[in-house]
Design a protein around this motif. Sequence first.
Motif, mmCIF file in Angstrom:
data_model
loop_
_atom_site.group_PDB
_atom_site.id
_atom_site.type_symbol
_atom_site.label_atom_id
_atom_site.label_comp_id
_atom_site.label_asym_id
_atom_site.label_seq_id
_atom_site.Cartn_x
_atom_site.Cartn_y
_atom_site.Cartn_z
ATOM 1 N N VAL B 37 1.799 1.553 -5.587
ATOM 2 C CA VAL B 37 2.602 0.416 -6.037
ATOM 3 C C VAL B 37 2.163 -0.870 -5.341
ATOM 4 C CG1 VAL B 37 4.912 -0.555 -5.962
ATOM 5 C CG2 VAL B 37 4.590 1.778 -6.723
ATOM 6 N N LYS B 38 1.941 -0.793 -4.046
ATOM 7 C CA LYS B 38 1.522 -1.990 -3.303
ATOM 8 C C LYS B 38 0.122 -2.416 -3.718
ATOM 9 C CE LYS B 38 4.435 -1.622 0.771
ATOM 10 N NZ LYS B 38 4.488 -1.555 2.271
ATOM 11 N N GLU B 40 -1.230 -1.964 -6.762
ATOM 12 C CA GLU B 40 -1.189 -2.511 -8.119
ATOM 13 C C GLU B 40 -0.609 -3.915 -8.150
ATOM 14 O OE1 GLU B 40 -0.699 1.601 -10.775
ATOM 15 O OE2 GLU B 40 1.008 0.268 -10.435
ATOM 16 N N ASN B 41 0.393 -4.176 -7.355
ATOM 17 C CA ASN B 41 1.106 -5.443 -7.464
ATOM 18 C C ASN B 41 0.576 -6.528 -6.529
ATOM 19 O OD1 ASN B 41 3.607 -4.979 -9.332
ATOM 20 N ND2 ASN B 41 3.434 -3.133 -8.089
ATOM 21 N N ILE B 42 -0.079 -6.146 -5.435
ATOM 22 C CA ILE B 42 -0.492 -7.161 -4.463
ATOM 23 C C ILE B 42 -1.977 -7.050 -4.126
ATOM 24 C CG2 ILE B 42 -0.121 -8.024 -2.116
ATOM 25 C CD1 ILE B 42 2.780 -7.045 -2.363
ATOM 26 N N HIS B 45 -4.909 -7.860 -6.701
ATOM 27 C CA HIS B 45 -5.160 -9.277 -6.978
ATOM 28 C C HIS B 45 -6.024 -9.895 -5.892
ATOM 29 C CE1 HIS B 45 -2.261 -8.938 -10.192
ATOM 30 N NE2 HIS B 45 -1.342 -8.517 -9.351
ATOM 31 N N ASP B 46 -5.773 -9.511 -4.653
ATOM 32 C CA ASP B 46 -6.601 -10.038 -3.556
ATOM 33 C C ASP B 46 -8.043 -9.546 -3.678
ATOM 34 O OD1 ASP B 46 -3.803 -9.615 -1.302
ATOM 35 O OD2 ASP B 46 -4.397 -11.354 -2.506
ATOM 36 N N GLU B 49 -9.835 -11.423 -6.418
ATOM 37 C CA GLU B 49 -10.170 -12.763 -5.966
ATOM 38 C C GLU B 49 -11.370 -12.735 -5.031
ATOM 39 O OE1 GLU B 49 -7.482 -16.590 -4.603
ATOM 40 O OE2 GLU B 49 -7.171 -14.673 -3.589
ATOM 41 N N LEU B 110 -8.287 -11.045 4.572
ATOM 42 C CA LEU B 110 -7.000 -10.783 3.922
ATOM 43 C C LEU B 110 -7.003 -9.428 3.237
ATOM 44 C CD1 LEU B 110 -4.336 -12.366 3.469
ATOM 45 C CD2 LEU B 110 -5.256 -13.050 1.251
ATOM 46 N N GLN B 117 -2.780 -2.444 6.088
ATOM 47 C CA GLN B 117 -1.319 -2.477 6.042
ATOM 48 C C GLN B 117 -0.773 -1.508 4.989
ATOM 49 O OE1 GLN B 117 2.019 -2.773 7.230
ATOM 50 N NE2 GLN B 117 0.862 -4.439 8.166
ATOM 51 N N VAL B 118 -1.404 -1.467 3.856
ATOM 52 C CA VAL B 118 -0.948 -0.560 2.811
ATOM 53 C C VAL B 118 -1.127 0.886 3.252
ATOM 54 C CG1 VAL B 118 -1.458 0.257 0.477
ATOM 55 C CG2 VAL B 118 -1.307 -2.184 0.929
#
Lengths: 464, 130
Positions: B37-38, B40-42, B45-46, B49, B110, B117-118
């Motif tokens: 979940v973390k 897919e949502n956060i 995207h990083d 990028e 990042l 962290q995940v």
Amino acid sequence: MLRMTQTSTVLSVFALLLHTTFGESGCSSADGDGTCGDDESDNFDVDCFSQLEFQSSYSRLTCNFTELPPHDTNHTLALCSKEDRSYVCFNMEKQEDGYFLQFTDILSNKYVCMDSEMKKRMCRSLVVTDIVKPEVPFGINITYQKEANEYLIRYSTPHSWKKYLKDRLRHQVAYRQEEGTWKTIESPFLQVKLLGKNLKNDASYEVKVRSQPNGDYFKGPWSEWSTSESFRTAREQHSTESYSSMAMVVLSILGFMFSIVMIVLMITFWDNRIKPAVWPNLPDHKKTLEQLCKKPKNNFDISFNPESFGYVHIHKVEGIRSKAELENFLQPSTAPETNLPEKLSGSDLKMISVLTDKSNPNMSVAYGGIWPAETQCRLLGTSQFAVTEGNLGSSTYEVCHRNRVPQCNDDSNLSSAHSLDPLGQPGPEPLNGDTVSQTLPTSEMRSPSNEDAYVTMSSFYKIQ
Amino acid sequence: NPAFFRTIFWVLPLLLVLCPVNSSSCAMGNRTTEIRVKYENILSHDINELVNVSAEYRDKCCKNKKHENSKVFFCNDTQEIESLQSMACNMLKFFHKQKISKNFRWKAALVSCGTLQVLQCKCERNKKEK
């Protein structure tokens, strides 16, 4: 010595166990004092929300006290995260309208801690992704679609070009007439349509928009309302357009019904009236010949076997008398007779006796052969001439040879057999009742004469 | 006194048994759903990028360079979490030493930190690298 050894051994073991079991403790803070707050979950009254990607990659946390603390005490708020066994805290910046802090990590579990002089540090758990407050929408654009009588309201949000909240928001559009009550519409898209029929004509309306995370992963409160935009609805001219559209609908329905009626009429009168007028039938030689050479019915004897003509009286025709004499002769003897026929032979006159069964329209036609000279030249009007019983109506007509005219005796006995007088002038006798001829159908239609011996095709045209 | 040393050495095997075994620097437990979940949502995207930014430095980064450090970014089967941890930690120290634009380094850091962290893992040399 042994006692020292034992003591040192025990102490070393104890020290090692103590070190391994407890490990590092305490926490460090950004200010480096080495102190950290106890994990005391006191619910102090503070309200926070986060703004993701507020400035490039930095997110922003904003907190406010719901209950103002006493003025004589200094309070500080800090955002802490637990790493290993220690807390890493960052003090929030105090401003007039609250406490602010920019940070990058939105994945880890965080705590907001309050420090005061009077009380020890109190911390509260904080999930940054559950208190997300989106940016304010902007750029409201209202377009009137005349054909559909709808007002298209478009708007934009800064999160469209950011990472986390793109396509993760729901928007709420509020509109009202001047100083009226607000009505809201929610949509996950960046546009909304207002129906013109739900709005007053030639009136001024006000529109504003706000956003909120859709709740799939990110949660949080509504954003602030955008700046309001005003627009004026169209006048009543579109009402006339509605009338014209109604008229078009009615006309189209009437036209459709009229076409249906025309189609039905065409189908009904196609064979009888329309087709003969538009595409008349040409004479068909084949059909005409078939009509001419029509086969007789089943009950009709067409065999030329002499034995089948056993019941037929063959009269020999020896002469021909004129028609006038025949008629005079016929008048006293028009009573029907039911005598059986008698076989005759002779005369040159050929009489064709047509017998019809009233109950059976099928005819039996017998060609009379030759009448004997001594037989009465008598024309039987309604005499029976058949083997069958029952009421038979008969009518006779003659085809006489012109060459020979039989001589008739007035005193000749009338035999039971039917005798037919030769006629001088062949002419068609009136048919009685429903007599129908099958052998020479056309001869009944017109007077046979020498000039009319040949039947032309034009006479058959009417038959068709 | 020979008994002294013999006594001390006797303690060592005991200490080895008593020392807590900490072979993995990641948190234990089955956290597959939370990780997914973390990501897919956060984190995804990083990473996207970072990939877009790295496209600008593709030639600069790999030009005239040997790929001796490419093996540090491989993923081993059945050891996904350990592989991701290794990649994140290597990315941290690898790009820390290169003369690459600050923007790219920042986004790489990042992603690395977000990955750790995940996964709730930490690097071997934790504090300095972080």
